[in-house]
Every structure is written in C-alpha cells, then in structure tokens.
Design an enzyme around this catalytic site. Sequence first.
Site, PDB file in Angstrom:
ATOM      1  N   ARG A  16       0.735  -1.328   0.050  1.00 15.06           N
ATOM      2  CA  ARG A  16      -0.171   0.048   0.002  1.00 15.06           C
ATOM      3  C   ARG A  16       0.938   1.224   0.051  1.00 15.06           C
ATOM      4  O   ARG A  16       2.144   1.298   0.442  1.00 15.06           O
ATOM      5  CB  ARG A  16      -0.809   0.057   1.197  1.00 15.06           C
ATOM      6  CG  ARG A  16      -2.013  -1.034   1.324  1.00 15.06           C
ATOM      7  CD  ARG A  16      -2.516  -1.056   2.772  1.00 15.06           C
ATOM      8  NE  ARG A  16      -1.823  -1.446   3.775  1.00 15.06           N
ATOM      9  CZ  ARG A  16      -1.987  -1.512   5.025  1.00 15.06           C
ATOM     10  NH1 ARG A  16      -3.041  -0.903   5.270  1.00 15.06           N
ATOM     11  NH2 ARG A  16      -0.931  -1.941   6.017  1.00 15.06           N
ATOM     12  N   LYS A  75       3.831   1.246   8.027  1.00  9.71           N
ATOM     13  CA  LYS A  75       3.928   0.174   8.866  1.00  9.71           C
ATOM     14  C   LYS A  75       5.391   0.602   9.559  1.00  9.71           C
ATOM     15  O   LYS A  75       5.985   1.689   9.416  1.00  9.71           O
ATOM     16  CB  LYS A  75       4.195  -1.134   8.423  1.00  9.71           C
ATOM     17  CG  LYS A  75       2.754  -1.709   7.577  1.00  9.71           C
ATOM     18  CD  LYS A  75       1.434  -1.563   8.969  1.00  9.71           C
ATOM     19  CE  LYS A  75       1.495  -2.785   9.691  1.00  9.71           C
ATOM     20  NZ  LYS A  75       0.373  -2.680  10.485  1.00  9.71           N
ATOM     21  N   HIS A  93       1.959   2.016  16.697  1.00  7.57           N
ATOM     22  CA  HIS A  93       1.458   0.879  17.523  1.00  7.57           C
ATOM     23  C   HIS A  93       2.370   1.234  18.814  1.00  7.57           C
ATOM     24  O   HIS A  93       3.009   0.272  19.400  1.00  7.57           O
ATOM     25  CB  HIS A  93       1.578  -0.263  17.130  1.00  7.57           C
ATOM     26  CG  HIS A  93       0.920  -0.452  15.644  1.00  7.57           C
ATOM     27  ND1 HIS A  93      -0.628  -0.354  15.890  1.00  7.57           N
ATOM     28  CD2 HIS A  93       1.179  -0.706  14.386  1.00  7.57           C
ATOM     29  CE1 HIS A  93      -1.102  -0.526  14.475  1.00  7.57           C
ATOM     30  NE2 HIS A  93      -0.034  -0.762  13.646  1.00  7.57           N
TER      31      HIS A  93
END
Length: 343
Positions: A16, A75, A93
């Site tokens: 992506r 990511k 995260h």
Amino acid sequence: MTHLWLRHEVRTTERRAPIVPDDARTLVDAGITVTVEDSPQRVFDTGDYAAAGCAVAETGSWVDAPDDVFVVGLKELPDAPAELRHQHVYFGHAYKGQDGAAALLDRFTCGGGALLDLEYLTGANGRRLAAFGYWAGYVGAALAVLHLRGSLTTPLRPLTRDELDTALRGHVDARALVVGALGRSGRGALDALAVAGLDATAWDLAETRDLDKPALLAHDLLVNAVLTTTPVPPFVTDADLDTPGRTLSVISDVTCDVTSDCNVLPVYDRITDWDEPARRLRADPPVDIIAIDNLPSLLPREASVAFSADLTPLLRTLGHGGDEWARALEHFRTGVAKEAING
C-alpha cells in the site's frame, strides 16, 4: 513550505501507499513539496508519482533528509537509525503497551523527532479521520470464509477486489458473527460475508456490554473488529475454547492487539502472516486464528485509494497548526511521559 517524504516500506508484504499518485498531484499543486522513495513493491509505479510532480529519491534515503521533512509511511520503521530526528507520520503502535513500544519512543526521544501516529489522528469527537478499517474488515472476513471452506491458498498474494469477490462467491453452510459491526471494519466484514452468501450476526456495544458467551461460541466463524484503547473483559478466553460443545472454528482478529493490554482475544500470543495466515489453537474440535496485521495490503490498490482520499486534505494542514496534528503530537508527548515514569 511543508515537505512530505513518502518512504519505502521495509515490510516485504506491504504494497500500500498512504498517498496515491493522483492525490500527490493535488498536494504538489497546493504548493507542498512531495518526495517519493523508489519502491519496487509499492502497488503504484514510482513513475506515476514523478509524472504528478513529485521528486524521486532512493529507497531508504529518508534517513538523510533535511530535519524539517515529515516522513510519511504506514508500517514499522527499520531498526536503524537508533535515533529518530524527523517527525514521522505512520502507524507506530506505541501507546498501548505493545512489544517494542518503549524502545521506539526512546528512539524518538534520543533523536529529537516525534511520532504523529495515524491511529491517533482524530477529530474533536475522538473519531479517527483516516483509517484502513473498512478494507481490513473486508479482507479479514473474506480470509475467514475461504479458510472455513478449505479454499484458502498460501502463501497469500495481493488481489483486486474482483478477484477476491470471485473467490468468495459460493456456498458455505456456516453461522458468522461480526463483533464491532457498526464501525468501519465491522461494515467491511459484513459486506464481505454478504458476498459469500452469509447473513451474519452483527454485535456492537450493546451486545458486548453483557456478552452472551454461549451464543458467541455457537457460531462457526467470528470476526473481531473492535478497537478499544482501554482494557475490557475479553470476548474469548482459553477456557472458552475448552468449552464442551463449542462450534466456533475460525476466528479472524482484524484488530490484532495481540501484545496489548487491550487485547480482547487473549487466546494467541503472536500474529499470523501471509505464509501462515491461519494457526491452530485447539485440535479437538479444531479452532484456528487468523491475525494478520496488514490485511488491507492484500487489496492494496483499493485500500490505498480510499485511505489517501481521507489523508490528503489533512496533509495540507500538516505543519500549519491543524488541530488534528496537535492532538496526535499530544498523544506522543503523553506516551513518552508515561514511558519515562514506567521506566
């Protein structure tokens, strides 16, 4: 002048892009400098970005970019450099006790940079402004159906929606449950299950406040689409999986909070991946977990176009006092302070 630097993703299965070429052109036309690293795995050709007016840079060259650059990705970052001096926009995260969170925040602290976490890019009402949730739910439910049918081929590979829907269509005699059905991911999951011919049970806050465990375990397939930022009683435990008469045989955890205190499915201890998308939790009767943390990358073009459409208007305010970015920066500062206390 704002300078955005779209980095190459180090994860080999990540196809992506947070900014697609058409939206990059919009940003360039608005006076924003956009540099795009070459990436052979990105679903969009680097040449399409160049044609949109973006500068092109070598893979991984963000580490040498000027200090005032905003590095944009999706990511995890590579392990080096040890000190991060830029402001990074991506899914870090790092605020819910995940593995490696403290070390990541320490890298920013040591380098003087900051994390502007896309998960915490929210409006005044706390609602996320840009998310891959719909396509995460769609793919998570689709993989669960295919696995239940015994038709999930591995390793997984990126598809178009038409290809995935063609694989989904068919007959499966199963009861499916989506938890978190009213959110983006839940809606995506319900739509995928409908393509598969399943009229799924839809639960949300009202049903999870007083969870009917026997009813949950009576379904063949469970899709968890609940994202919570505070710990709540788990939906499924190890003891539940050992319940006599359990029907549940496939769990798709779209949220993938596996190492977090907010994990509502504490029945597994590590994510699954494209090579091994499903892992057995119990043998008799069998129950498998699917917990892939980049599900939308299996529909990379559709997912990127939708996400970029949400993110692009927000990027125009980056560096110019946008409230949503101020809130994201405050989350970073709070996370750093919390780690300093705990450390």
